[in-house]
Motif scaffolding. Sequence first.
Motif, mmCIF file in Angstrom:
data_model
loop_
_atom_site.group_PDB
_atom_site.id
_atom_site.type_symbol
_atom_site.label_atom_id
_atom_site.label_comp_id
_atom_site.label_asym_id
_atom_site.label_seq_id
_atom_site.Cartn_x
_atom_site.Cartn_y
_atom_site.Cartn_z
ATOM 1 N N ASP A 1 39.672 15.748 66.782
ATOM 2 C CA ASP A 1 40.321 14.929 68.143
ATOM 3 C C ASP A 1 39.838 13.651 67.929
ATOM 4 N N ALA A 2 38.789 13.340 67.474
ATOM 5 C CA ALA A 2 38.236 11.976 67.523
ATOM 6 C C ALA A 2 39.167 10.935 66.630
ATOM 7 N N LYS A 3 39.589 11.591 65.536
ATOM 8 C CA LYS A 3 40.484 10.704 64.548
ATOM 9 C C LYS A 3 41.829 10.502 65.227
ATOM 10 N N ILE A 4 42.367 11.764 65.775
ATOM 11 C CA ILE A 4 43.560 11.702 66.344
ATOM 12 C C ILE A 4 43.755 10.466 67.718
ATOM 13 N N LEU A 5 42.550 10.504 68.291
ATOM 14 C CA LEU A 5 42.421 9.460 69.376
ATOM 15 C C LEU A 5 42.289 8.357 68.785
ATOM 16 N N GLY A 6 41.777 7.989 67.759
ATOM 17 C CA GLY A 6 41.412 6.488 66.886
ATOM 18 C C GLY A 6 40.155 6.414 67.460
ATOM 19 N N ASN A 7 39.285 7.035 67.667
ATOM 20 C CA ASN A 7 37.727 6.719 68.055
ATOM 21 C C ASN A 7 37.206 6.066 66.899
ATOM 22 N N ARG A 8 36.335 4.978 67.207
ATOM 23 C CA ARG A 8 35.516 4.486 66.098
ATOM 24 C C ARG A 8 34.221 5.033 66.214
ATOM 25 N N ARG A 9 33.553 5.242 67.448
ATOM 26 C CA ARG A 9 32.516 5.773 67.824
ATOM 27 C C ARG A 9 32.732 7.115 68.992
ATOM 28 N N SER A 10 31.706 7.967 68.693
ATOM 29 C CA SER A 10 31.659 9.197 69.729
ATOM 30 C C SER A 10 30.101 8.932 70.170
ATOM 31 N N ASN A 11 29.649 9.088 71.614
ATOM 32 C CA ASN A 11 28.634 9.265 72.071
ATOM 33 C C ASN A 11 28.165 10.583 72.793
ATOM 34 N N VAL A 12 26.867 11.169 72.657
ATOM 35 C CA VAL A 12 26.430 11.925 73.608
ATOM 36 C C VAL A 12 26.151 11.379 74.791
ATOM 37 N N ALA A 13 26.731 11.963 75.968
ATOM 38 C CA ALA A 13 26.502 11.320 77.186
ATOM 39 C C ALA A 13 25.289 11.535 78.032
ATOM 40 N N TRP A 14 24.734 12.745 77.823
ATOM 41 C CA TRP A 14 23.836 13.457 78.780
ATOM 42 C C TRP A 14 22.883 14.381 77.880
ATOM 43 N N ALA A 15 21.651 14.357 78.211
ATOM 44 C CA ALA A 15 20.687 15.455 77.782
ATOM 45 C C ALA A 15 19.379 15.374 78.511
ATOM 46 N N SER A 16 19.071 16.307 79.205
ATOM 47 C CA SER A 16 17.556 16.329 79.920
ATOM 48 C C SER A 16 16.863 17.772 79.742
ATOM 49 N N TYR A 17 15.614 17.301 79.204
ATOM 50 C CA TYR A 17 14.626 18.555 79.033
ATOM 51 C C TYR A 17 13.388 18.418 79.705
ATOM 52 N N PRO A 18 12.866 19.432 80.028
ATOM 53 C CA PRO A 18 11.298 19.365 80.737
ATOM 54 C C PRO A 18 10.085 18.996 79.758
ATOM 55 N N THR A 19 10.416 19.351 78.414
ATOM 56 C CA THR A 19 9.339 19.468 77.508
ATOM 57 C C THR A 19 9.667 18.311 76.548
ATOM 58 N N LEU A 20 8.489 17.899 75.798
ATOM 59 C CA LEU A 20 8.586 17.176 74.631
ATOM 60 C C LEU A 20 9.151 18.067 73.461
ATOM 61 N N ALA A 21 8.542 19.324 73.186
ATOM 62 C CA ALA A 21 9.213 20.001 72.184
ATOM 63 C C ALA A 21 10.665 20.236 72.130
ATOM 64 N N GLU A 22 11.115 20.362 73.479
ATOM 65 C CA GLU A 22 12.741 20.551 73.560
ATOM 66 C C GLU A 22 13.413 18.966 73.453
ATOM 67 N N TRP A 23 12.804 17.940 73.652
ATOM 68 C CA TRP A 23 13.496 16.755 73.203
ATOM 69 C C TRP A 23 13.441 16.626 71.705
ATOM 70 N N ARG A 24 12.448 16.848 71.327
ATOM 71 C CA ARG A 24 12.166 16.870 69.587
ATOM 72 C C ARG A 24 13.321 17.637 68.970
ATOM 73 N N GLU A 25 13.539 19.067 69.477
ATOM 74 C CA GLU A 25 14.602 19.919 68.979
ATOM 75 C C GLU A 25 16.030 19.107 69.229
ATOM 76 N N PHE A 26 16.246 18.520 70.319
ATOM 77 C CA PHE A 26 17.534 17.891 70.655
ATOM 78 C C PHE A 26 17.628 16.829 69.841
ATOM 79 N N ALA A 27 16.653 15.981 69.334
ATOM 80 C CA ALA A 27 16.814 14.944 68.751
ATOM 81 C C ALA A 27 17.210 15.290 67.006
#
Length: 286
Positions: free
Chosen positions: A121-147
């Motif tokens: 879809d990004a290619k069809i739309l002509g996007n040069r960039r895509s960004n994750v808009a939101w993430a929120s976790y209560p622990t550092l372990a979850e943030w590391r897994e998300f990273a």
Amino acid sequence: MALSRRTMLRGAAAGAVAAGAAAALPGTASATGERGGGRPWSRRVPKDKISIQLYTLRSVLETDLEGTLSALADIGYRKVELAGTYGRSATEFRAILDRYHLRASSTHVGIDGDLDQAIADAKILGNRRSNVAWASYPTLAEWREFAGRLDAAGKLYRRAGIGFGYHNHAHEFARIDGVRPWDVLVRGTSRRNVSLEMDLYWVVVGGGDPVGEFYKVAGRVRQYHVKDRAPDGGFADLGEGNIDFPRIFRSNWPLEVDEYIVENDEPVDALRCAKTGYDYLVGVRF
């Protein structure tokens, strides 16, 4: 002999630290870059780097998609950042954008769905960039897994020829067990795979200094969300709040970003906000 990019990054970062990387607040700067009778500055935001996050206009886009996009083009915008396609397919939305000579250079996405389809879809739309808009976790372990997942997604986007990044809010700067999730994301992702879309309003609300934070990750911030802060801490149209954008832009100009994206999460008048934001960025000097 021209300086290498690494040398420039090191020198620019050291210069920011030596200068104290002054915080963005307080005070409102005029669009000319003058404050209290000071001398005007000559740098300006290039028009081809100005965009707007369509989330700002979601209320009017839902009722009149084409009329709103036409109005943005009339204001002067040539780029937009997407946050959904309002029930249209990527192909349908691209056709509407083309009709009004607009380009969706960027879009907000998630990483929990079908990434192959998102990339297509990004290619069809002509996007040069895509960004994750939101993430929120209560622990550092979850943030590391998300990273780790963020970096893996970024690798897929990079191989497809599309830049991939993360957009911050304020909570990434609130410490968990003494560590900021923002720093976990920066350390847990590769600069090859994950860039940063720095929302200047949320950095300030989170207690950070946009200049200092910019140089801590020198070279990774490719886009700004240029969003102003009202005296009561809420949202304001650009130039009507108290974030000193000329100081931020002036301090960070050696590593100028690719896009300056107008945004207001809760505009009183969405189209007025869009015009005020565009006029501010065209007029600001730093």
